[in-house]
Design a protein around this motif. Sequence first.
Motif, PDB file in Angstrom:
ATOM      1  N   ASP A  70       0.851  -1.191   0.000  1.00 36.97           N
ATOM      2  CA  ASP A  70       0.000   0.000   0.000  1.00 36.97           C
ATOM      3  C   ASP A  70       0.888   1.242   0.000  1.00 36.97           C
ATOM      4  O   ASP A  70       1.440   1.634   1.031  1.00 36.97           O
TER       5      ASP A  70
ATOM      6  N   THR B 159       0.078   4.248  -0.359  1.00 36.42           N
ATOM      7  CA  THR B 159      -0.599   5.468   0.093  1.00 36.42           C
ATOM      8  C   THR B 159      -0.444   5.702   1.597  1.00 36.42           C
ATOM      9  O   THR B 159      -0.873   6.731   2.111  1.00 36.42           O
TER      10      THR B 159
ATOM     11  N   LYS C 189       7.137  13.125  -1.452  1.00 35.87           N
ATOM     12  CA  LYS C 189       6.441  13.461  -2.692  1.00 35.87           C
ATOM     13  C   LYS C 189       7.376  14.008  -3.765  1.00 35.87           C
ATOM     14  O   LYS C 189       7.278  13.612  -4.938  1.00 35.87           O
TER      15      LYS C 189
END
Length: 391
Positions: A139, A141, A189
């Motif tokens: 995952d 995220t 990011k």
Amino acid sequence: MQYIYGSFIDGWYNLRFFLNSYFQDSEKRLRQISNSIYILNHLINDELEVDQKMEKLKTLFESTIWFSYRTKIPQLQYSTLTSDTGWGCMLRVGQMALCQQIKYFYNLNTQQELTELIQQFADNDEEELSQFINRNDGDLTIQYKSPFSIQKIVVQTKQELQKLPGEWYKPNDILFVLKYLFRYSKYQKNLRIYINHENAFILSDIISLMFNTNGGDEEWLKEQIQKGQNQSHQFGVSIFILTRIGLETCNLEYLKVLNEIMTYPQFQGILGGFPNKALYILGRVGDYYIYLDPHYVQYAQTYQEMENDKSSYACQNIQLIDRTQLDPSMAISFCVKNALDLLDLWRRLKQSKSENGESFFIALTETHTFYQLAQSYYYGSDEDEIVTILN
């Protein structure tokens, strides 16, 4: 009894920390040295008045986020330990190095921004530790409020390196674990991490991370810049080069090169120190190196407690290490924000290599293939102090 013994050890470390500061009297020594000061990517010119120099240095030093030993941490996994006193200094140095990279890349300066950054390293993160232990690595995220907590570092170090709390970390250990944990941080990011364990700066590897592409060389990089490549499609890269610049002590010729590297605008500190005593080296003045010392014990804070008080993450005790005391094993860090920054760093390194010859101790190559080929022709003995692979 264990609590009393732990308190005694904590007190001893703190007493030694202050005695070292007192007898070293770094401020007096700094006032007597007539040299410019280089600290991280800043230059404090010697042409300034002494008081002005000291004021600038103190401001930069105290604004660099400091992580040190902590006690009264919730009991660490796989142990009965509630403190990293005596064994976690390289762990703290790694945290400082990564924190500085994030702060520099994102230009974090406001009180709120700095609080949020420090909270990523909260020592007490009981609320989300079980979630981390049972996480799904697939995952992508997942984000944690404190991805770089000592609890998560301990769990991941045991899983990946079979190292238990209380064992001493090497630079490559902590960098490996922090790079893994970085995927769970909100700061991943626009920033990537590059670690080279073989004392090499391989341009194509860094280009691959920056552009999310399959490598490239200097000409390719220049073409992207000339085309006006949209910087929004570029990642910044945090670079760590693990190296050794001597056997028992540092080679003085290598130190000259290191001193030059520390003047680069991309320089972001060194994970190094004395033998078996890790320090975060921020800069230099004359024959001395300026460092943050993690060997001071403070109480662990929760994520919420940091909202109201982050004073324990700023150090006011500027300390110096003489070049003769520096351990030759270290990890040098840089941060490049975009392609222009990377090209500038690459050219500076090439220029230094050209001027210093064999004394330039980092292997420079544009492509990984060429580096592997060069390695196959290197026959240096284990006793050879020269660490350069490519000339």
